[in-house]
Structure formats: C-alpha cells, structure tokens
Design a protein around this motif. Structure first.
Motif, PDB file in Angstrom:
ATOM      1  N   GLY A 190      39.109  39.257  44.610  1.00 11.85           N
ATOM      2  CA  GLY A 190      38.748  37.857  44.460  1.00 11.85           C
ATOM      3  C   GLY A 190      39.153  37.020  45.650  1.00 11.85           C
ATOM      4  N   GLY A 191      38.399  35.954  45.881  1.00  9.80           N
ATOM      5  CA  GLY A 191      38.652  35.077  47.020  1.00  9.80           C
ATOM      6  C   GLY A 191      39.176  33.720  46.606  1.00  9.80           C
ATOM      7  N   LEU A 192      39.212  32.792  47.550  1.00 11.26           N
ATOM      8  CA  LEU A 192      39.752  31.462  47.298  1.00 11.26           C
ATOM      9  C   LEU A 192      38.820  30.605  46.458  1.00 11.26           C
ATOM     10  CD1 LEU A 192      41.272  30.612  50.806  1.00 11.26           C
ATOM     11  CD2 LEU A 192      42.478  31.378  48.753  1.00 11.26           C
ATOM     12  N   THR A 193      37.513  30.856  46.563  1.00 16.22           N
ATOM     13  CA  THR A 193      36.534  30.085  45.800  1.00 16.22           C
ATOM     14  C   THR A 193      35.711  31.026  44.932  1.00 16.22           C
ATOM     15  OG1 THR A 193      34.753  30.272  47.443  1.00 16.22           O
ATOM     16  CG2 THR A 193      36.337  28.466  47.728  1.00 16.22           C
ATOM     17  N   ARG A 194      34.978  30.423  43.998  1.00 22.11           N
ATOM     18  CA  ARG A 194      34.097  31.215  43.150  1.00 22.11           C
ATOM     19  C   ARG A 194      33.089  31.987  43.992  1.00 22.11           C
ATOM     20  NH1 ARG A 194      29.188  31.249  40.750  1.00 22.11           N
ATOM     21  NH2 ARG A 194      29.026  31.787  38.512  1.00 22.11           N
ATOM     22  N   ALA A 195      32.473  31.307  44.957  1.00 26.20           N
ATOM     23  CA  ALA A 195      31.478  31.953  45.809  1.00 26.20           C
ATOM     24  C   ALA A 195      32.086  33.118  46.580  1.00 26.20           C
ATOM     25  CB  ALA A 195      30.864  30.940  46.768  1.00 26.20           C
ATOM     26  N   ASP A 196      33.322  32.944  47.067  1.00 21.47           N
ATOM     27  CA  ASP A 196      34.010  34.023  47.776  1.00 21.47           C
ATOM     28  C   ASP A 196      34.200  35.231  46.858  1.00 21.47           C
ATOM     29  OD1 ASP A 196      34.247  32.514  50.087  1.00 21.47           O
ATOM     30  OD2 ASP A 196      36.269  31.805  49.602  1.00 21.47           O
ATOM     31  N   SER A 197      34.607  34.977  45.621  1.00 19.76           N
ATOM     32  CA  SER A 197      34.857  36.068  44.680  1.00 19.76           C
ATOM     33  C   SER A 197      33.568  36.823  44.355  1.00 19.76           C
ATOM     34  CB  SER A 197      35.485  35.527  43.388  1.00 19.76           C
ATOM     35  OG  SER A 197      36.783  35.040  43.625  1.00 19.76           O
ATOM     36  N   VAL A 198      32.487  36.091  44.149  1.00 16.25           N
ATOM     37  CA  VAL A 198      31.209  36.743  43.859  1.00 16.25           C
ATOM     38  C   VAL A 198      30.772  37.594  45.043  1.00 16.25           C
ATOM     39  CG1 VAL A 198      28.772  36.389  43.348  1.00 16.25           C
ATOM     40  CG2 VAL A 198      30.487  34.977  42.214  1.00 16.25           C
ATOM     41  N   LEU A 199      30.823  37.021  46.236  1.00 13.67           N
ATOM     42  CA  LEU A 199      30.399  37.759  47.424  1.00 13.67           C
ATOM     43  C   LEU A 199      31.299  38.969  47.669  1.00 13.67           C
ATOM     44  CD1 LEU A 199      28.572  38.076  49.851  1.00 13.67           C
ATOM     45  CD2 LEU A 199      30.005  36.436  51.090  1.00 13.67           C
ATOM     46  N   ASN A 200      32.605  38.796  47.530  1.00 14.00           N
ATOM     47  CA  ASN A 200      33.519  39.927  47.714  1.00 14.00           C
ATOM     48  C   ASN A 200      33.247  41.021  46.692  1.00 14.00           C
ATOM     49  OD1 ASN A 200      34.703  38.422  49.719  1.00 14.00           O
ATOM     50  ND2 ASN A 200      36.596  38.000  48.616  1.00 14.00           N
ATOM     51  N   GLY A 201      32.963  40.622  45.456  1.00 12.91           N
ATOM     52  CA  GLY A 201      32.666  41.601  44.420  1.00 12.91           C
ATOM     53  C   GLY A 201      31.375  42.356  44.696  1.00 12.91           C
ATOM     54  N   LEU A 202      30.360  41.652  45.138  1.00 13.95           N
ATOM     55  CA  LEU A 202      29.090  42.294  45.476  1.00 13.95           C
ATOM     56  C   LEU A 202      29.269  43.290  46.624  1.00 13.95           C
ATOM     57  CD1 LEU A 202      26.719  39.183  45.340  1.00 13.95           C
ATOM     58  CD2 LEU A 202      26.792  41.070  43.702  1.00 13.95           C
ATOM     59  N   THR A 203      30.015  42.869  47.627  1.00 15.93           N
ATOM     60  CA  THR A 203      30.258  43.741  48.777  1.00 15.93           C
ATOM     61  C   THR A 203      31.021  44.987  48.378  1.00 15.93           C
ATOM     62  OG1 THR A 203      30.300  41.803  50.240  1.00 15.93           O
ATOM     63  CG2 THR A 203      31.254  43.844  51.091  1.00 15.93           C
ATOM     64  N   ALA A 204      32.051  44.826  47.561  1.00 16.65           N
ATOM     65  CA  ALA A 204      32.847  45.971  47.114  1.00 16.65           C
ATOM     66  C   ALA A 204      32.022  46.925  46.258  1.00 16.65           C
ATOM     67  CB  ALA A 204      34.063  45.473  46.333  1.00 16.65           C
ATOM     68  N   ALA A 205      31.182  46.377  45.387  1.00 14.69           N
ATOM     69  CA  ALA A 205      30.341  47.220  44.528  1.00 14.69           C
ATOM     70  C   ALA A 205      29.369  48.048  45.367  1.00 14.69           C
ATOM     71  CB  ALA A 205      29.591  46.349  43.528  1.00 14.69           C
ATOM     72  N   LYS A 206      28.840  47.450  46.417  1.00 12.33           N
ATOM     73  CA  LYS A 206      27.905  48.175  47.285  1.00 12.33           C
ATOM     74  C   LYS A 206      28.646  49.253  48.075  1.00 12.33           C
ATOM     75  CE  LYS A 206      23.673  48.615  48.886  1.00 12.33           C
ATOM     76  NZ  LYS A 206      23.095  47.527  49.705  1.00 12.33           N
ATOM     77  N   GLN A 207      29.839  48.933  48.557  1.00 11.86           N
ATOM     78  CA  GLN A 207      30.625  49.910  49.307  1.00 11.86           C
ATOM     79  C   GLN A 207      30.996  51.129  48.452  1.00 11.86           C
ATOM     80  OE1 GLN A 207      33.867  47.447  50.677  1.00 11.86           O
ATOM     81  NE2 GLN A 207      32.798  46.839  52.564  1.00 11.86           N
ATOM     82  N   LYS A 208      31.136  50.897  47.162  1.00  6.78           N
ATOM     83  CA  LYS A 208      31.466  51.980  46.238  1.00  6.78           C
ATOM     84  C   LYS A 208      30.221  52.683  45.706  1.00  6.78           C
ATOM     85  CE  LYS A 208      35.725  49.704  44.590  1.00  6.78           C
ATOM     86  NZ  LYS A 208      36.704  50.779  44.899  1.00  6.78           N
ATOM     87  N   ASN A 209      29.044  52.312  46.241  1.00  6.10           N
ATOM     88  CA  ASN A 209      27.766  52.898  45.828  1.00  6.10           C
ATOM     89  C   ASN A 209      27.489  52.700  44.339  1.00  6.10           C
ATOM     90  OD1 ASN A 209      27.091  53.979  48.446  1.00  6.10           O
ATOM     91  ND2 ASN A 209      28.578  55.611  48.078  1.00  6.10           N
ATOM     92  N   LEU A 210      27.910  51.539  43.824  1.00  8.18           N
ATOM     93  CA  LEU A 210      27.694  51.243  42.410  1.00  8.18           C
ATOM     94  C   LEU A 210      26.378  50.502  42.174  1.00  8.18           C
ATOM     95  CD1 LEU A 210      31.313  50.055  41.517  1.00  8.18           C
ATOM     96  CD2 LEU A 210      30.284  52.288  41.055  1.00  8.18           C
TER      97      LEU A 210
END
Length: 235
Positions: free
Chosen positions: A79-99
């Motif tokens: 999670g990030g400092l803002t809602r948008a940061d958390s969403v973007l970080n989550g999307l990036t992590a999910a893609k990196q994990k091939n989910l």
C-alpha cells in the motif's frame, strides 16, 4: 477470455472515524469491517480472485482468520500514501506475480463499503463486461447542494443537481487502461479510479447502484451499517 478480479485498497488509517484502529478493522457485526466486502466479492461466481492491498506496516490483518476465503484471497503488502498509490501498487504487484493479464477486468472496491450486495455486483459486471471503457456504481444526487463561499460557512449559491451522480464502488476497468490512467494521474488530484480514467478523455458508464452501498466515514455511519447487515442476516 478475460477474467474478473477485485482489488480492495486497505492501507489507510481512516482518521475521520476518530479511532486509533484503522477503519477497515473496526468491528461490524462481530467481524472487522473489511470482512463484509471481502465476503461479497469472494462469493461472486464471476470473480476469479480478490486482492487486498495492505500497508507494509499493517499489524492487524493477521489477528483474524481469513481461511474461509483462501481459494480466492491474495494479500499484497504494498500500500501507498494515497488510495491511488495503493491501487496502482497493487495492480503492479499482481502483474509481477503473473496473477492478472493486461485485458482482465479489475473491480476496485472500498473496504469501507461493507453493504455492497451480490445483486449490485452482478449488475455492474453484466452491464460493463462488453463496454469499451468500463464504469462504476453510482446513484443520482437527491439532496439540494449548496456551494460554500468562505470560512464562515455562508452559502455562495445553490448547485444544480441535474445530471449529478454520487460515485460509489466497485469501479470496473480493464487492467491496462486503469494502470495507464493511474500512472498518468500522478500530477493531478484524483479521488477515485474513474476520475483517473476520465483524465485520459474517456467517459466511464454510470451503473445505477443502491443508497445502502454507502461509504463508512464517520462513527454514525458504522452504526447504520451495523443495522443494515443485521437486517440482511436476520430477515
């Protein structure tokens, strides 16, 4: 074929609730509030997985038993400092994990909207699954809106409520579009995912929601949500 995934940004503190415990963990019908959103999303037949994005320092999550959702639930501690940061970080992590794949649908839902129903969720998915852009649950504004002019809380003028809708979640967009929108919106103040997509020039579709799908923001909201959920569980 494209799959459907839900993402819940849950890295915030919920300061307006006036409680030291992060808002998503406040007790609601003997469960942490976030449980109710997770339950509705995990039980949906269309949703292949649910990502919960937590703050790296979150010390509350593991105090609860989430095993009933183990087949679908994935925790991402980015999670990030803002809602948008958390969403973007989550999307990036999910893609990196091939989910997820680039063309999959992502349904971003607030942890603080515990009263979402399966009917609303199915309606959103059914109406948007063939849409070129995506969209969000929302309800037309019913109240009269006043614009404040100064620090004395004096009315400057009354805003027209014609064609005004109140945004809710989930907000549903393709992975690539949503990721691109959030990355492009870092220099502007966006308060929801649809706003980031709008900033690219797209026009998300408004899907009629339900007033019960409100966001718990203040202590009195929690009491109302409790009543709604108790009534649903004991019709």
């Amino acid at each position: 074929m494209s799959k459907f995934f839900a993402l819940i940004p849950a890295a915030g503190s919920g300061a307006r609730m006036g409680n030291e415990l992060p808002k998503q963990y406040l007790a609601l019908n003997s469960r942490p509030m976030i449980y109710h959103a997770i339950c509705t999303l995990c039980q949906n037949q269309f949703i292949a997985g649910v990502f919960v994005v937590l703050a790296p320092s979150d010390g509350e999550w593991h105090k609860y038993d989430w095993s009933e959702f183990s087949e679908k639930l994935v925790v991402l501690s980015c999670g990030g400092l803002t809602r948008a940061d958390s969403v973007l970080n989550g999307l990036t992590a999910a893609k990196q994990k091939n989910l997820v794949d680039s063309n999959d649908w992502i349904l971003v839902h607030d942890a603080a909207r515990p009263c979402l129903t399966s009917i609303q969720l199915d309606k959103l998915i059914n109406e948007l699954s063939i849409d070129e852009v995506g969209g969000l649950l929302a309800v037309p504004v019913a109240d009269t809106l006043k614009r404040c002019s100064n620090t004395e809380n004096r009315v400057a003028h009354t805003e027209s409520r014609e064609n005004l809708w109140q945004a809710q979640t989930p907000q549903m967009f393709r992975y690539d579009l949503l990721t691109h929108a959030l990355r492009s919106a870092t220099s502007i103040n966006v308060t929801d995912d649809a706003g980031a997509v709008e900033a690219l020039g797209f026009h998300p579709k408004l899907v009629l929601g339900d007033a019960y799908n409100f966001k718990v923001t203040y202590p009195q909201d929690l009491a109302l949500a409790e009543l709604i959920i108790q009534k649903r569980n004991n019709p």
